[in-house]
Design an enzyme around this catalytic site. Sequence first.
Site, PDB file in Angstrom:
ATOM      1  N   HIS A 132       0.826  -1.206   0.000  1.00  0.00           N
ATOM      2  CA  HIS A 132       0.000   0.000   0.000  1.00  0.00           C
ATOM      3  C   HIS A 132       0.864   1.260   0.000  1.00  0.00           C
ATOM      4  O   HIS A 132       2.057   1.222   0.347  1.00  0.00           O
ATOM      5  CB  HIS A 132      -0.917   0.012   1.223  1.00  0.00           C
ATOM      6  N   GLU A 142      -2.193  -6.945   7.828  1.00  0.00           N
ATOM      7  CA  GLU A 142      -0.886  -6.833   8.473  1.00  0.00           C
ATOM      8  C   GLU A 142      -0.898  -7.568   9.812  1.00  0.00           C
ATOM      9  O   GLU A 142      -1.946  -7.795  10.412  1.00  0.00           O
ATOM     10  CB  GLU A 142      -0.516  -5.352   8.662  1.00  0.00           C
TER      11      GLU A 142
END
Length: 382
Positions: free
Chosen positions: A186, A262
Site C-alpha cells: 500500500h 498486516e
Amino acid sequence: MRRFVVEADGGSRGNPGPAGYGAVVRDGDTGRILAEAAEFIGHATNNVAEYKGLIAGLRAAREIDPDASVDVRMDSKLVVEQMSGRWKIKHPDMQPLAAEAREVFPRGRVRYSWIPREKNKEADRLANEAMDAGKAGRQWEPRPAVASGPAAAPAAEEPLETAAPKAGWAAPADLGTPTTLVLLRHGETHLTPEKRFSGSGGTDPELSEKGRWQAERAAEALAARGSVQAVVASPMRRTRQTAETVAARLGLDVRYEEGLREVDFGAWEGLTFAEARERYPEDLTAWLGSTKVRPTGGGESFATLTHRVGVARDKVLARYPGKTVLVVSHVSPIKTLVRLALGAPPDALYRMELSAASLCAVQYYADGNASLRLLNDTGHLR
C-alpha cells in the site's frame, strides 16, 4: 476441480477427560500440507473430539477452495462408517456433530476412508499439542517447518509452515501457464515516514496525500502493463484505498481477503522501533529471536502470520489458476510470501527492503514450485 485430503483425529485423556483435536489439509496431487487446525475443547469424549477434528479439517479445506472435492482419512472406524452412511448414529452427542460436518461441503463432494493410526501421525500430533496447550492453560499455536510431501515431518523445534516447495532446474518443462501474483504494498500513511509499527491492532490509518499519489502511479504502471486479471486485497483502510485506486484504472472489482492483513503488533502499535526497544527491551529482543514470540500485549507472532498468509495464498491460487492477480497487502505479509516462495528461513524477513507502493511478483506452477520474478520495484514512483 481441485482435490484435497483431510486427515483428522481427536483424543481425550480419560475418555471423557481433557480433550483436543487436530487436522491437516493436504493437496490431493502433491501431498503438500496446505493448512492445519487444532484446539483444546475441554472435557469431552474421544468420539466428540474426533468429530470436531473432522469438522475443523473440512472447514479449513473450504477456506482454501469451497469448490474442491475432499478425501477424508481418519483412524476412527466409528466416524468413517457413520459419515459414510453405513452405520447409524445413535448417540445424541454425535448426531448434531455429524450433521454439522455434512453441511460444510455439498453432498457427494466428500469421501471417507479409514487409515491405521500410524498413517495419521500429523493429525494425532496436533491433537496432542492442543491437549498439552490446554493443560498448560494456553491456546494452541501452529509450529513453523517446511512440509512439501506426504512423508514430510516437521522438525521438533520448528513450526509448520504452509510453504511452497523450492523451484528447481529439474522441474518438468510442461507445467502449463503459471499463476502470477503481483504483490503491491500500500501507499504511505502518516506513520510510514516515521517508521512506526502499524499493524492490524492499531488505528487503521488512511493514505496520506503522498500515499494517494503513489497509488495513482502504481495504477498507471499496472494499466500500462495490461496483464492483471483480478485484484485481491487486505481489508484494512490503506490497502483498500490503494487497491480501489488501481482497480478503478483497470476496470476490475476488488476481492478482500482477511488473511492478507498486516500482523498485529500489540502494545507496540504506533511506536517507533527505538521507542519499543526503550519501553519493552526484553520483549522486543525475544520477538526478534523467535517467530513464535508475540509482541507485548497479545499481538500476533510471525509463525501465526505465516500460517494465515499461506492459507490466503493458496485460496488465491485455487480461485485464479493460470491468471495474473494483483495482491495489495502490507510489509509483513508480502515479505512472508516472498520468503516462502524462496524457501528462505524465517529471519530472511529482516533482510528485505520493501518500500511503500513497491511491486514484487511471484509465479506459481502446477507442481507447487514457485519463482520470484520481481522484488521491491519502485521505478513507477520516480
